[in-house]
Design an enzyme around this catalytic site. Structure first.
Site, mmCIF file in Angstrom:
data_model
loop_
_atom_site.group_PDB
_atom_site.id
_atom_site.type_symbol
_atom_site.label_atom_id
_atom_site.label_comp_id
_atom_site.label_asym_id
_atom_site.label_seq_id
_atom_site.Cartn_x
_atom_site.Cartn_y
_atom_site.Cartn_z
ATOM 1 N NE ARG A 45 63.333 -12.093 15.815
ATOM 2 C CZ ARG A 45 63.225 -11.002 15.084
ATOM 3 N NH1 ARG A 45 62.328 -10.933 14.120
ATOM 4 N NH2 ARG A 45 64.000 -9.960 15.311
ATOM 5 C CB THR A 75 64.748 -4.594 19.342
ATOM 6 O OG1 THR A 75 65.753 -5.272 18.574
ATOM 7 C CG2 THR A 75 65.447 -3.867 20.477
ATOM 8 C CD GLU A 76 66.376 -11.957 17.747
ATOM 9 O OE1 GLU A 76 65.234 -12.438 17.565
ATOM 10 O OE2 GLU A 76 67.327 -12.171 16.989
ATOM 11 C CG ASP A 91 46.276 -3.039 1.642
ATOM 12 O OD1 ASP A 91 45.286 -3.585 2.156
ATOM 13 O OD2 ASP A 91 46.808 -2.018 2.122
ATOM 14 N N GLY A 136 57.217 1.667 1.587
ATOM 15 C CA GLY A 136 58.079 1.284 2.707
ATOM 16 C C GLY A 136 59.502 1.057 2.220
ATOM 17 N N GLY A 137 60.274 0.303 2.992
ATOM 18 C CA GLY A 137 61.687 0.092 2.680
ATOM 19 C C GLY A 137 61.927 -0.536 1.321
ATOM 20 C CD GLN A 173 60.221 -14.061 13.233
ATOM 21 O OE1 GLN A 173 60.452 -12.887 12.996
ATOM 22 N NE2 GLN A 173 61.116 -15.005 13.062
ATOM 23 C CG HIS A 182 57.680 -9.518 14.473
ATOM 24 N ND1 HIS A 182 57.521 -8.168 14.701
ATOM 25 C CD2 HIS A 182 58.959 -9.669 14.035
ATOM 26 C CE1 HIS A 182 58.665 -7.538 14.425
ATOM 27 N NE2 HIS A 182 59.537 -8.424 14.005
ATOM 28 N NE ARG A 220 61.676 -11.130 9.466
ATOM 29 C CZ ARG A 220 62.097 -10.337 10.455
ATOM 30 N NH1 ARG A 220 63.389 -10.172 10.671
ATOM 31 N NH2 ARG A 220 61.237 -9.734 11.245
ATOM 32 N N GLY A 248 53.350 0.705 -2.666
ATOM 33 C CA GLY A 248 53.905 0.607 -1.321
ATOM 34 C C GLY A 248 55.145 1.459 -1.179
ATOM 35 C CG HIS A 299 59.595 -10.379 18.014
ATOM 36 N ND1 HIS A 299 60.076 -10.233 19.295
ATOM 37 C CD2 HIS A 299 60.569 -9.942 17.185
ATOM 38 C CE1 HIS A 299 61.301 -9.717 19.231
ATOM 39 N NE2 HIS A 299 61.617 -9.526 17.960
ATOM 40 C CG LEU A 356 59.636 -5.280 17.937
ATOM 41 C CD1 LEU A 356 59.562 -6.794 18.047
ATOM 42 C CD2 LEU A 356 60.136 -4.875 16.559
ATOM 43 C CG PHE A 369 69.703 -9.473 16.136
ATOM 44 C CD1 PHE A 369 70.036 -8.366 16.890
ATOM 45 C CD2 PHE A 369 68.458 -9.495 15.515
ATOM 46 C CE1 PHE A 369 69.149 -7.303 17.022
ATOM 47 C CE2 PHE A 369 67.567 -8.432 15.640
ATOM 48 C CZ PHE A 369 67.910 -7.341 16.385
ATOM 49 C CB SER A 417 62.770 -8.185 7.856
ATOM 50 O OG SER A 417 63.068 -7.352 8.942
ATOM 51 C CG LEU A 418 65.415 -3.575 8.677
ATOM 52 C CD1 LEU A 418 66.165 -2.609 9.595
ATOM 53 C CD2 LEU A 418 64.224 -2.860 8.052
ATOM 54 N N GLY A 465 59.844 -0.889 -1.306
ATOM 55 C CA GLY A 465 59.300 -0.089 -2.401
ATOM 56 C C GLY A 465 60.192 1.107 -2.705
#
Lengths: 247, 594
Positions: free
Chosen positions: B294, B262-263, B229, B22-23, B248, B361, B405, B20, B250, B260, B126, B410-411, B25
């Site tokens: 949320r 954003t909040e 996966d 993404g962020g 979740q 989400h 969450r 993976g 959203h 999406l 947020f 998440s970030l 990985g």
């Protein structure tokens, strides 16, 4: 109304040459995106290959040539591109085709890597963030948003001619993104690396990049800024100008 | 092509393999690239196409920019409360206290954060954020790069991986885990999507950083690639999944398209209205209003719609009002939202409200891990580390999000735990961690699914089965759940299982065969969906995102715990929640109001 969708097909395992395959498709009531259309066609013929991921115009996977103009399939509504009832979908021009609408982007990524697309700052970072004024941060707007979809570089005749030597609009936009960043301390070195006759000076202001960018960015302006910075140092300007005159 | 087996299979050796790009990985790989270990990232898409790119509003962290007195303990309190008290407090404490370091590192790497007048990182309010442990009013703790924070973060991480020379296997697809006689993980079977070449990628440490699986639902904010996966592979290999009933929804997905919104829109002052033009969140959450958790906002929206106060012809959505913020604010703070809204809702938020509806989400559940990313299974009620297996990010359940969450967490989860796993694996491998070689039978077992699909001469259509699966999940396991409906859902899934095991791969070619990828993805989706369905049915209470109208109350006596799904027995067990943070007193469960 029946739509006539022509899709570029090529699979090296079975096809000696690429060909256009026609699909007849009843025009949907709702105005759908080109990607949704492709997804529906793939349900009929699962062998059609294309890349896609976010389906909202931020990941840059599904750049393709849509009725003659590069764009992202996921944010291009049919109503915007249909010519009568016809739609031609082809891979991004100028790069080798792997299969159908999937191109080999290695040369594109190589140019991106060449401009050292990462912040370089030789001072020791502070305990907290490096400070940057909102005005200085504003200089990155219109630059950092690039999604590397390659719509611009593959619409650029200069990139078609010299994909190995001309950096191309996408990577030059990123080159300028780091030159413009007040936190980066390698401006001189970055300019020096672009001062040869090809890297930036092969841009002739054709502006296809600006016309196709799905994010509304302006690589041509960034390239202009790089050229101005190079020209301020006359030693770097001499050779390129001579080369352009010869060309 | 003929069957592949352990005798004719190519083997590539690595110290650490990250599945993976993404962020999470790429944050792990960045740590490992600097360590000098032989590491590779395998990603089914070019890394900057990963779903992290779609994150908008920001990364929540007490960096003391908007408020110089902000405190990570307040962030921790909010996160524990947001989780409805089943987030592990040791992990939440680690995330919130290490967070500032991880965020400043991102800035040093070049992430183009928006700025305040004094040059610091811009933070916006947020949902679910407070000062002084809920007593000091709304906090502004989410660090933002306009409304493109995920894009900025993902590109920055990719750029720094390029700088450090990370070895990427781009457009490679991981099929299944290879496990040995001790049930340790020794790597994955994977193939190059471009060429079809298949190989055993052997590794001392295998990190699942494969993100979420929102595509189990018909309507989701998730990218088309979010097919679970890693979790699918782990479940097939018999490893458990935790808190899988916790999905979740959203509050603000664009009606019809699912994209999406954003909040951060509500953080900047936007609010929701019903068909009567009423700002209804004032009734449901008098204090936090539109910035409640949320789960709370999503349920309130659904109730408004059920009670006939939905907007539009079918009264099936509500409006997000932003026009009162003015063009300048929208252009500066929410430019991406204006773009998305015009494209997908045909609405310019400067003048008109955006039609929105709660949309799947985020997967709070996943492979259970500790704060080092080490995966767990259980034997006789005791946690047991799975040798060689790690997981980070949305694929993992560490668990910092518990039953719900908070936006912007998440970030932070991605970078904090990607970084932690990278550091741990570095030390672990240097001190001789690793696993015994798998036997040829072990390797052949991991090739079964791939070979069976390639050999399929007939069977079920991928697209049809996928649609069927998504509809079942949407209808029976949505925002509100009820036992009798969920039983029907589980029954339908049992029928779909037969089809999943007998998919027909029409396209057998090797070169960029997306039909093959989609079939393999669908099988992963199914594993995740089944785990979700059984976990949801077997948890008879309402907590966080899991809202049952047949069990509307939270049941702390019996269910103040994680659920642990066992994929072999298809049964649900319990696992204790950590209430032992090391630097602060644990936050005890309280009634959760906003």
């Amino acid at each position: 109304m029946q739509l006539e969708i022509n899709i570029y097909r090529f699979n090296a395992e079975t096809d000696a040459f690429p060909y256009m395959q026609t699909f007849n498709f009843a025009k949907p009531e709702r105005d759908i995106m080109v990607l949704e259309l492709l997804n529906l066609l793939k349900e009929q013929d699962p062998t059609i290959s294309y890349r896609r991921s976010c389906r909202e115009g931020v990941c840059g996977s599904d750049g393709m040539n849509i009725n003659g103009k590069n764009g992202l399939a996921c944010i291009t509504p049919l109503s915007q591109v249909l010519k009568g009832n016809k739609l031609d979908l082809r891979p991004l021009p100028g790069l080798p085709v792997i299969r159908d609408l999937v191109v080999d982007m290695e040369e594109f990524y190589a140019q991106y890597e060449k401009i050292k697309p990462f912040l370089q700052n030789d001072s020791t970072p502070p305990e907290i963030e490096r400070l940057q004024s909102p005005e200085d941060r504003d200089k990155l707007d219109g630059l950092y948003e690039c999604i590397l979809c390659a719509c611009c570089s593959t619409s650029c005749p200069s990139f078609w001619w010299n994909p190995d030597k001309f950096v191309g609009p996408a990577a030059l936009l990123q080159a300028y993104r780091f030159i413009a960043d007040t936190r980066d301390s390698r401006t001189e070195e970055r300019l020096e690396a672009l001062s040869d006759p090809f890297s930036v000076y092969r841009c002739h202001g054709i502006m296809n990049c600006v016309s196709v960018c799905p994010k509304g960015l302006n690589p041509n302006k960034a390239i202009g800024n790089i050229k101005s910075m190079l020209l301020k140092d006359s030693t770097k300007a001499v050779e390129p100008i001579r080369v352009i005159e010869q060309a | 092509m003929g069957d592949v087996n352990s005798t004719n299979l190519k083997v590539l050796n690595f110290d650490a393999l990250i599945v993976g790009g993404g962020g999470s990985g790429m944050r792990a790989s960045l740590e490992l690239a600097k360590s000098g270990l032989n590491t590779a990232v395998i990603s089914k898409v070019f890394p900057t196409r990963s779903h992290t790119v779609s994150a908008q509003g920001g990364i929540t962290c007490a960096i003391q920019s908007a408020d110089p007195n902000d405190d990570w303990r307040w962030h921790m309190y909010d996160t524990v409360k947001g989780s409805d008290y089943i987030g592990d407090q040791d992990a939440i404490e680690y995330m919130c206290s290490e967070g500032p370091k991880a965020v400043f590192e991102l800035e040093h790497m070049g992430l183009p954060f928006s700025r305040t007048e004094n040059g610091r990182i811009y933070q916006r309010p947020f949902g679910g954020q407070s000062k002084d442990f809920g007593k000091g009013g709304q906090a502004a703790r989410t660090c933002a790069a306009a409304d493109r924070t995920g894009h900025a973060l993902l590109h920055t991480l990719y750029q720094n991986n390029v700088k450090e020379g990370t070895n990427f296997l781009n457009e490679w697809f991981a099929v299944d885990l290879v496990t040995n006689a001790n049930n340790a993980v020794c790597g994955v079977i994977a193939f190059s999507i471009e060429s079809g070449e298949i190989a055993f990628l052997r590794a001392q440490a295998t990190v699942l950083a494969t993100g979420g699986a929102g595509r189990i639902y018909a309507s989701t904010t998730n990218a088309l690639i979010n097919t679970g996966d890693g979790l699918g592979m782990a479940l097939r290999a018999g490893f458990p999944a935790q808190d899988m009933e916790m999905w979740q929804f959203h509050p603000t997905g664009i009606y019809g398209a699912g994209s999406l919104v954003t909040e951060g829109c509500r953080g900047e002052g936007g609010y929701l209205v019903n068909s009567e033009g009423e700002r209804f969140m004032e009734r449901y959450a008098p204090t936090a209003k539109d910035l409640a958790g949320r789960d709370v906002v999503a349920r309130s929206m659904v109730l408004e719609i059920i009670e006939g106060r939905g907007c539009g012809e079918n009264k099936d959505h509500v409006f997000l009002k932003l026009d009162h913020l003015g063009k300048d604010v929208l252009d500066a703070k929410l430019p991406g939202i204006c773009e998305l809204s015009k494209t997908f809702a045909h609405v310019d938020p400067v003048y008109e409200p955006i039609p929105v509806v709660p949309t799947c989400h985020y997967m709070m559940g996943g492979t259970p891990t500790n704060i080092h990313g080490q995966a767990f299974s259980q034997s006789n009620g005791e946690d047991q580390v799975v040798q060689g297996l790690f997981s980070v990010g949305e694929a993992a359940c560490v668990s910092v999000h518990g039953a719900n969450r908070l936006g912007g967490n998440s970030l932070l989860d991605l970078v904090v735990f990607g970084r932690a796993a990278g550091k741990f694996i570095h030390e672990d491998i240097q001190s001789g961690g690793g696993c015994d070689d798998p036997s040829s039978e072990d390797i052949d077992r991991a090739l079964t699914r791939f070979n069976k699909l390639n050999d399929s001469a007939s069977g079920y259509e991928v697209a049809e089965v996928k649609r069927e699966l998504q509809e079942v999940m949407q209808n029976y396991f949505g925002v509100f759940r009820r036992g009798e409906f969920m039983e029907k859902g589980v029954q339908s899934l049992n029928e779909i299982r037969e089809k999943i095991n007998n998919l027909h791969l029409k396209d057998k070619s090797n070169s960029f065969n997306t039909n093959r990828v989609e079939a393999l993805e669908l099988q992963n989706l199914f594993e995740v969906a089944e785990a979700t369905a059984i976990s949801a049915l077997e948890r008879p209470e309402s907590r966080g995102a899991h809202a049952r109208d047949d069990f509307p109350e939270r049941d702390d006596e019996n269910w103040l715990c994680h659920s642990l799904y066992n994929p072999i027995q298809k049964s649900l067990g319990k696992r204790g929640v950590n209430f032992k943070p090391s630097q602060v007193e644990a936050f005890p469960p309280k009634i959760r109001t906003y």
